[in-house]
Scaffold this motif. Structure first.
Motif, PDB file in Angstrom:
ATOM      1  N   ILE A   1       0.864  -1.191   0.000  1.00 57.24           N
ATOM      2  CA  ILE A   1       0.000   0.000   0.000  1.00 57.24           C
ATOM      3  C   ILE A   1       0.898   1.237   0.000  1.00 57.24           C
ATOM      4  O   ILE A   1       1.700   1.423   0.918  1.00 57.24           O
ATOM      5  CB  ILE A   1      -0.945  -0.021   1.208  1.00 57.24           C
ATOM      6  CG1 ILE A   1      -1.906  -1.206   1.088  1.00 57.24           C
ATOM      7  CG2 ILE A   1      -1.714   1.292   1.312  1.00 57.24           C
ATOM      8  CD1 ILE A   1      -2.842  -1.390   2.264  1.00 57.24           C
ATOM      9  N   PRO A   2       0.786   2.108  -1.002  1.00 62.81           N
ATOM     10  CA  PRO A   2       1.780   3.177  -1.191  1.00 62.81           C
ATOM     11  C   PRO A   2       1.835   4.234  -0.090  1.00 62.81           C
ATOM     12  O   PRO A   2       2.903   4.795   0.165  1.00 62.81           O
ATOM     13  CB  PRO A   2       1.360   3.815  -2.523  1.00 62.81           C
ATOM     14  CG  PRO A   2       0.546   2.773  -3.215  1.00 62.81           C
ATOM     15  CD  PRO A   2      -0.169   2.038  -2.129  1.00 62.81           C
ATOM     16  N   HIS A   3       0.689   4.542   0.549  1.00 60.27           N
ATOM     17  CA  HIS A   3       0.670   5.645   1.512  1.00 60.27           C
ATOM     18  C   HIS A   3      -0.055   5.233   2.788  1.00 60.27           C
ATOM     19  O   HIS A   3      -1.010   4.444   2.758  1.00 60.27           O
ATOM     20  CB  HIS A   3      -0.029   6.870   0.905  1.00 60.27           C
ATOM     21  CG  HIS A   3       0.597   7.337  -0.375  1.00 60.27           C
ATOM     22  ND1 HIS A   3       1.764   8.067  -0.420  1.00 60.27           N
ATOM     23  CD2 HIS A   3       0.230   7.134  -1.668  1.00 60.27           C
ATOM     24  CE1 HIS A   3       2.083   8.318  -1.670  1.00 60.27           C
ATOM     25  NE2 HIS A   3       1.167   7.758  -2.450  1.00 60.27           N
ATOM     26  N   PHE A   4       0.417   5.786   3.906  1.00 60.97           N
ATOM     27  CA  PHE A   4      -0.174   5.486   5.208  1.00 60.97           C
ATOM     28  C   PHE A   4      -0.192   6.760   6.047  1.00 60.97           C
ATOM     29  O   PHE A   4       0.773   7.517   6.056  1.00 60.97           O
ATOM     30  CB  PHE A   4       0.639   4.410   5.929  1.00 60.97           C
ATOM     31  CG  PHE A   4       0.207   4.171   7.355  1.00 60.97           C
ATOM     32  CD1 PHE A   4      -1.016   3.574   7.629  1.00 60.97           C
ATOM     33  CD2 PHE A   4       1.009   4.546   8.416  1.00 60.97           C
ATOM     34  CE1 PHE A   4      -1.423   3.358   8.935  1.00 60.97           C
ATOM     35  CE2 PHE A   4       0.619   4.333   9.729  1.00 60.97           C
ATOM     36  CZ  PHE A   4      -0.601   3.738   9.989  1.00 60.97           C
ATOM     37  N   TRP A   5      -1.325   7.002   6.727  1.00 60.72           N
ATOM     38  CA  TRP A   5      -1.425   8.097   7.699  1.00 60.72           C
ATOM     39  C   TRP A   5      -1.741   7.512   9.068  1.00 60.72           C
ATOM     40  O   TRP A   5      -2.586   6.618   9.198  1.00 60.72           O
ATOM     41  CB  TRP A   5      -2.562   9.062   7.361  1.00 60.72           C
ATOM     42  CG  TRP A   5      -2.454   9.795   6.061  1.00 60.72           C
ATOM     43  CD1 TRP A   5      -1.423   9.803   5.165  1.00 60.72           C
ATOM     44  CD2 TRP A   5      -3.463  10.640   5.496  1.00 60.72           C
ATOM     45  NE1 TRP A   5      -1.722  10.585   4.085  1.00 60.72           N
ATOM     46  CE2 TRP A   5      -2.980  11.121   4.262  1.00 60.72           C
ATOM     47  CE3 TRP A   5      -4.735  11.028   5.923  1.00 60.72           C
ATOM     48  CZ2 TRP A   5      -3.707  11.974   3.445  1.00 60.72           C
ATOM     49  CZ3 TRP A   5      -5.475  11.875   5.111  1.00 60.72           C
ATOM     50  CH2 TRP A   5      -4.969  12.354   3.893  1.00 60.72           C
ATOM     51  N   ARG A   6      -1.054   8.025  10.075  1.00 62.10           N
ATOM     52  CA  ARG A   6      -1.375   7.679  11.467  1.00 62.10           C
ATOM     53  C   ARG A   6      -1.849   8.957  12.160  1.00 62.10           C
ATOM     54  O   ARG A   6      -1.152   9.964  12.143  1.00 62.10           O
ATOM     55  CB  ARG A   6      -0.157   7.126  12.184  1.00 62.10           C
ATOM     56  CG  ARG A   6      -0.491   6.540  13.551  1.00 62.10           C
ATOM     57  CD  ARG A   6       0.730   6.043  14.279  1.00 62.10           C
ATOM     58  NE  ARG A   6       1.498   7.125  14.874  1.00 62.10           N
ATOM     59  CZ  ARG A   6       2.755   7.410  14.576  1.00 62.10           C
ATOM     60  NH1 ARG A   6       3.406   6.710  13.652  1.00 62.10           N
ATOM     61  NH2 ARG A   6       3.371   8.415  15.177  1.00 62.10           N
TER      62      ARG A   6
END
Length: 203
Positions: free
Chosen positions: A146-151
């Protein structure tokens, strides 16, 4: 004649509802979608993870993020909240929000999407999920490509919203940080998104 319980299900309890019994090597994706489970249950490394009641922060943060993401989503992308994502045969998490390819939305009866269809996964950290949201899930999302991740976290004495953004380094299959956002979240990937994070304080 008495019907047999489905695989991995215990005999019926006094109230008539069966309880899931883990198989020796843990649950698989096929098991997971056959079981009658509480809403928002996740499959992590073959184990079932149940969700505790959410804080007001979690609910309102998801609302503000989703509304802003939906407002600017271009053709070719779709935004979904709390949908199962199949990473592999033993992992089916449910990110708080995802951005996926529009071509993956084939009908309104879908209960899951594949990791290959997802461009961004968003997790809003809760007290009972800190280690999963900070360490375990990002690791699994990165391995799945998955190319992008936000926490998204609640921080400081005034419970300020902070969004940590990450991008996949394809050669190492690990996320690298791309920003820390307070007050205003503004990114160009997976598409231009702008969110007034202070709006949550006024709700």
């Amino acid at each position: 004649m008495t019907a047999e319980a489905p695989p991995h299900m215990a005999p019926a309890q006094p109230d008539g509802s069966p309880w899931p019994v883990p198989p020796e090597n843990g649950y698989t994706v096929d098991d997971f979608f056959r079981l009658d489970l509480p809403p928002h249950t996740e499959l992590i490394d073959g184990s079932l993870v149940f969700v505790s009641p959410q804080r007001d922060f979690h609910t309102m943060t998801m609302f503000v993020l989703e509304r802003s993401m939906q407002a600017s989503v271009p053709e070719g992308f779709r935004v979904r909240r709390e949908m199962a994502v199949v990473l592999d045969r033993r992992n089916v998490p449910e990110p708080d929000l995802i951005v996926l390819s529009a071509v993956a939305v084939t009908d309104r009866r879908r209960t899951r999407y594949d990791a290959a269809d997802v461009h961004l996964a968003v997790e809003v950290v809760s007290p009972d999920s800190e280690s999963r949201d900070r360490d375990y899930k990002p690791h699994k999302y990165a391995e799945a490509g998955i190319p992008h991740f936000w926490r998204v976290e609640m921080s400081g004495p005034h419970d300020q919203v902070v969004v940590y953004t990450f991008e996949l380094e394809p050669t190492t299959k690990k996320y690298v940080p791309t920003g820390v956002h307070r007050d205003q979240l503004k990114v160009d990937v997976p598409y231009p998104i702008s969110v007034d994070l202070t709006e949550i304080d006024r709700m």
